[in-house]
Design a protein around this motif. Structure first.
Motif, PDB file in Angstrom:
ATOM      1  N   ASP A   1       0.828  -1.198   0.000  1.00  0.00           N
ATOM      2  CA  ASP A   1       0.000   0.000   0.000  1.00  0.00           C
ATOM      3  C   ASP A   1       0.870   1.259   0.000  1.00  0.00           C
ATOM      4  N   ILE A   2       0.217   2.379  -0.295  1.00  0.00           N
ATOM      5  CA  ILE A   2       0.862   3.676  -0.146  1.00  0.00           C
ATOM      6  C   ILE A   2      -0.048   4.593   0.662  1.00  0.00           C
ATOM      7  N   THR A   3       0.537   5.628   1.241  1.00  0.00           N
ATOM      8  CA  THR A   3      -0.247   6.680   1.889  1.00  0.00           C
ATOM      9  C   THR A   3       0.177   8.006   1.276  1.00  0.00           C
ATOM     10  N   PHE A   4      -0.728   8.983   1.299  1.00  0.00           N
ATOM     11  CA  PHE A   4      -0.413  10.295   0.725  1.00  0.00           C
ATOM     12  C   PHE A   4      -1.442  11.314   1.193  1.00  0.00           C
ATOM     13  N   PHE A   5      -1.072  12.585   1.077  1.00  0.00           N
ATOM     14  CA  PHE A   5      -2.024  13.665   1.284  1.00  0.00           C
ATOM     15  C   PHE A   5      -2.659  13.973  -0.069  1.00  0.00           C
ATOM     16  N   TYR A   6      -3.913  14.440  -0.051  1.00  0.00           N
ATOM     17  CA  TYR A   6      -4.619  14.760  -1.287  1.00  0.00           C
ATOM     18  C   TYR A   6      -5.222  16.147  -1.136  1.00  0.00           C
TER      19      TYR A   6
ATOM     20  N   GLU B   1      -5.801  14.437   6.809  1.00  0.00           N
ATOM     21  CA  GLU B   1      -5.470  13.037   7.114  1.00  0.00           C
ATOM     22  C   GLU B   1      -4.857  12.382   5.871  1.00  0.00           C
ATOM     23  N   ARG B   2      -3.871  11.526   6.078  1.00  0.00           N
ATOM     24  CA  ARG B   2      -3.256  10.822   4.957  1.00  0.00           C
ATOM     25  C   ARG B   2      -4.218   9.768   4.406  1.00  0.00           C
ATOM     26  N   TYR B   3      -4.278   9.677   3.092  1.00  0.00           N
ATOM     27  CA  TYR B   3      -5.060   8.620   2.440  1.00  0.00           C
ATOM     28  C   TYR B   3      -4.256   7.329   2.499  1.00  0.00           C
ATOM     29  N   HIS B   4      -4.936   6.222   2.676  1.00  0.00           N
ATOM     30  CA  HIS B   4      -4.294   4.904   2.687  1.00  0.00           C
ATOM     31  C   HIS B   4      -4.934   4.093   1.558  1.00  0.00           C
ATOM     32  N   VAL B   5      -4.133   3.803   0.532  1.00  0.00           N
ATOM     33  CA  VAL B   5      -4.669   3.218  -0.696  1.00  0.00           C
ATOM     34  C   VAL B   5      -3.802   2.049  -1.163  1.00  0.00           C
ATOM     35  N   SER B   6      -4.461   1.025  -1.680  1.00  0.00           N
ATOM     36  CA  SER B   6      -3.757  -0.076  -2.346  1.00  0.00           C
ATOM     37  C   SER B   6      -3.722   0.243  -3.842  1.00  0.00           C
ATOM     38  N   PRO B   7      -2.559   0.573  -4.384  1.00  0.00           N
ATOM     39  CA  PRO B   7      -2.483   0.975  -5.802  1.00  0.00           C
ATOM     40  C   PRO B   7      -2.544  -0.225  -6.736  1.00  0.00           C
TER      41      PRO B   7
ATOM     42  N   SER C   1     -12.940   3.900   2.379  1.00  0.00           N
ATOM     43  CA  SER C   1     -14.267   3.722   1.780  1.00  0.00           C
ATOM     44  C   SER C   1     -14.537   2.282   1.372  1.00  0.00           C
ATOM     45  N   LYS C   2     -13.466   1.457   1.338  1.00  0.00           N
ATOM     46  CA  LYS C   2     -13.592   0.042   0.950  1.00  0.00           C
ATOM     47  C   LYS C   2     -14.110  -0.105  -0.487  1.00  0.00           C
ATOM     48  N   GLU C   3     -13.589   0.743  -1.388  1.00  0.00           N
ATOM     49  CA  GLU C   3     -14.002   0.656  -2.788  1.00  0.00           C
ATOM     50  C   GLU C   3     -12.881   1.162  -3.698  1.00  0.00           C
ATOM     51  N   ILE C   4     -12.986   0.801  -4.975  1.00  0.00           N
ATOM     52  CA  ILE C   4     -12.003   1.256  -5.956  1.00  0.00           C
ATOM     53  C   ILE C   4     -12.288   2.712  -6.309  1.00  0.00           C
ATOM     54  N   ARG C   5     -11.255   3.532  -6.233  1.00  0.00           N
ATOM     55  CA  ARG C   5     -11.382   4.945  -6.572  1.00  0.00           C
ATOM     56  C   ARG C   5     -10.189   5.376  -7.423  1.00  0.00           C
ATOM     57  N   HIS C   6     -10.320   6.529  -8.075  1.00  0.00           N
ATOM     58  CA  HIS C   6      -9.186   7.054  -8.831  1.00  0.00           C
ATOM     59  C   HIS C   6      -8.800   8.434  -8.293  1.00  0.00           C
ATOM     60  N   TYR C   7      -7.509   8.729  -8.369  1.00  0.00           N
ATOM     61  CA  TYR C   7      -6.952   9.964  -7.801  1.00  0.00           C
ATOM     62  C   TYR C   7      -6.022  10.609  -8.817  1.00  0.00           C
ATOM     63  N   ARG C   8      -6.124  11.919  -8.964  1.00  0.00           N
ATOM     64  CA  ARG C   8      -5.205  12.645  -9.830  1.00  0.00           C
ATOM     65  C   ARG C   8      -3.820  12.626  -9.175  1.00  0.00           C
ATOM     66  N   VAL C   9      -2.837  12.130  -9.887  1.00  0.00           N
ATOM     67  CA  VAL C   9      -1.495  12.012  -9.305  1.00  0.00           C
ATOM     68  C   VAL C   9      -0.911  13.384  -8.986  1.00  0.00           C
ATOM     69  N   ASP C  10      -1.231  14.394  -9.802  1.00  0.00           N
ATOM     70  CA  ASP C  10      -0.684  15.730  -9.534  1.00  0.00           C
ATOM     71  C   ASP C  10      -1.339  16.400  -8.335  1.00  0.00           C
ATOM     72  N   LYS C  11      -2.387  15.760  -7.748  1.00  0.00           N
ATOM     73  CA  LYS C  11      -3.009  16.283  -6.528  1.00  0.00           C
ATOM     74  C   LYS C  11      -2.516  15.545  -5.284  1.00  0.00           C
ATOM     75  N   MET C  12      -1.602  14.616  -5.474  1.00  0.00           N
ATOM     76  CA  MET C  12      -1.062  13.846  -4.354  1.00  0.00           C
ATOM     77  C   MET C  12       0.193  14.525  -3.810  1.00  0.00           C
ATOM     78  N   LEU C  13       0.347  14.508  -2.505  1.00  0.00           N
ATOM     79  CA  LEU C  13       1.525  15.094  -1.859  1.00  0.00           C
ATOM     80  C   LEU C  13       2.167  14.065  -0.925  1.00  0.00           C
ATOM     81  N   SER C  14       3.486  14.041  -0.913  1.00  0.00           N
ATOM     82  CA  SER C  14       4.267  13.203   0.010  1.00  0.00           C
ATOM     83  C   SER C  14       3.836  11.742   0.030  1.00  0.00           C
ATOM     84  N   PRO C  15       3.745  11.083  -1.124  1.00  0.00           N
ATOM     85  CA  PRO C  15       3.394   9.658  -1.111  1.00  0.00           C
ATOM     86  C   PRO C  15       4.492   8.832  -0.458  1.00  0.00           C
ATOM     87  N   ALA C  16       4.112   7.768   0.217  1.00  0.00           N
ATOM     88  CA  ALA C  16       5.090   6.913   0.900  1.00  0.00           C
ATOM     89  C   ALA C  16       4.626   5.468   0.874  1.00  0.00           C
ATOM     90  N   LEU C  17       5.579   4.558   0.706  1.00  0.00           N
ATOM     91  CA  LEU C  17       5.264   3.135   0.732  1.00  0.00           C
ATOM     92  C   LEU C  17       5.056   2.675   2.168  1.00  0.00           C
TER      93      LEU C  17
END
Length: 322
Positions: free
Chosen positions: A155-160, A176-182, A201-217
Motif C-alpha cells: 500500500d501507499i499513503t499520501f495527502f490529497y 489526514e493521509r489517504y491509505h490506498v492499495s495501488p 471507503s472500501k471501494e475502488i477509486r481514482h486519484y489525480r497524481v498531480d493532486k497527491m503530496l508526500s506519497p510513501a510506501l
C-alpha cells in the motif's frame, strides 16, 4: 604525424559531428570534418577519415556520400526522424500532466536528438499555446513511488488536496493521509490517475497524481484485488472531461466557490477569479461554445451560469428548458 591524446575517441566524435551537423540538405565536406575534429582537439588526415567513415558504416551507420565539385558526407539514419521528434515534442507541450519546467527540460533533450538545422522547428512547440499545465513539480517522484508500490505489492499513503477560490491548496479529509492499495496508473485526458482500493471507503477509486503530496510506501500488502478485477478501466475515460472543439471565444462564467478547484484544473492556475458576491466568483476564459461545452455547463446546474456573451447564455437557457 604524432597522435594526440584525444585520438582514441576520434571515431565517436566523428559520428557525433555527422549526427549533429549533417543531413541530406547539409552534407559536410572533408575540410569541414577535419576542422570540426580539430575543434575537439583531434588532428586527422583525409586518409584516416576515409577509413573511419568505412568503419562507421560497418557498425550500422548509414553514411551517404554526395559527389559534386566537392565530395561531402552526411548521416542518414537516426534514432528518431524529424517528424517523430515533432510528434513527441508536441505531445510533451500539450500534456497537462507535465509541468512547464519539466516540459522545457524534456523538449531540450528531445531537440538534442535532431541536427542543428532542425532544432528551431522543434523548439517552437514550447510556445504552442497557454495550455493548463500541472503545478506539482513533485509529480515525477509520485509516479515512481506508485510504480514501486505496485511492483512490491504494498500500500501507499499520501495527502490529497484541492485548489480553493484563493488559489491555495486545501488538504482533503482534514489533512489526514489517504491509505490506498495501488492497482494501476491510467493516462487519460493528458493527466495521470492512480486507480486503487481506498481502505477507508472500501471501494475502488481514482486519484489525480498531480493532486497527491508526500506519497510513501508502507509494509502492508495490497487489498482489493477482487474489486479491481471487476473495475472497468475503460469506463474511466468516459468520466473525464474531454477537450473543447471548434472556434474559441471569450466566455464569462459565474461559479459557486466550491468549484474553484474544478475551474483551476480545467483552465489553469493563471485564470483570474473575481469575487461575485459572498459565495461565487467570475472567470473569463477562451473556449469553443461546442455541444461538449454546453453539456459541461448544464451539468453543474445553477452552480455555473453563463454571463456573456448573451448568445451563449441564451443557448444554455434554451437547452435547460428542453
Amino acid at each position: 604525424m604524432p597522435r594526440s591524446a584525444n585520438q582514441k575517441k576520434k571515431l565517436s566524435v566523428l559520428r557525433s559531428i555527422l549526427l549533429e551537423r549533417s543531413d541530406e540538405s547539409h552534407p559536410l565536406t572533408m575540410k569541414e570534418i577535419i576542422n570540426a575534429l580539430a575543434a575537439h582537439g583531434i588532428s586527422a588526415e583525409r586518409k584516416s577519415i576515409y577509413t573511419d567513415l568505412e568503419v562507421l558504416r560497418e557498425l550500422g551507420n548509414d553514411i551517404r556520400t554526395v559527389r559534386g565539385k566537392t565530395t561531402a558526407y552526411y548521416i542518414a539514419n537516426r534514432v528518431f526522424e524529424l517528424p517523430e521528434l515533432k510528434l513527441l515534442v508536441d505531445a510533451v507541450s500539450a500534456s497537462k500532466f507535465i509541468t512547464e519546467k519539466k516540459s522545457a527540460q524534456l523538449i531540450k533533450k528531445l531537440s538534442s536528438l535532431a541536427n542543428v538545422h532542425d532544432r528551431k522547428s522543434l523548439n517552437r512547440a514550447v510556445f504552442v499555446s497557454n495550455r493548463a499545465k500541472s503545478m506539482n513539480e513533485d509529480i515525477y517522484s509520485s509516479v515512481d513511488c506508485i510504480h514501486d508500490a505496485i511492483e512490491s505489492d504494498v500500500d501507499i499513503t499520501f495527502f490529497y488536496f484541492s485548489w480553493n477560490s484563493e488559489k491555495k491548496k486545501e488538504l482533503r479529509r482534514g489533512g489526514e493521509r489517504y491509505h490506498v492499495s495501488p492497482w494501476s496508473l491510467v493516462w487519460d485526458d493528458s493527466n495521470y490517475y492512480l486507480v486503487g482500493y481506498d481502505l477507508q471507503s472500501k471501494e475502488i477509486r481514482h486519484y489525480r497524481v498531480d493532486k497527491m503530496l508526500s506519497p510513501a510506501l508502507t509494509d502492508q500488502k495490497r487489498s482489493g484485488a477482487d474489486e479491481f478485477k471487476k473495475y472497468d478501466l475503460s469506463s474511466h475515460s468516459g468520466a473525464v472531461f474531454g477537450m473543447f472543439g471548434g472556434v474559441a471565444e471569450r466566455i464569462t462564467l459565474s461559479c459557486s466557490n466550491r468549484l474553484a478547484n474544478v475551474m483551476i484544473d480545467r483552465f489553469g492556475k493563471d485564470i483570474v477569479l473575481l469575487k461575485d458576491g459572498s459565495d461565487r466568483f467570475r472567470i473569463s476564459v477562451s473556449v469553443a461554445a461546442s455541444p461538449i461545452f454546453y453539456g459541461w455547463v448544464i451539468g453543474f446546474g445553477d452552480e455555473v451560469r453563463v454571463i456573456s456573451p448573451q448568445s451563449v447564455a441564451d443557448t444554455v437557457s434554451e437547452m435547460k428548458n428542453k
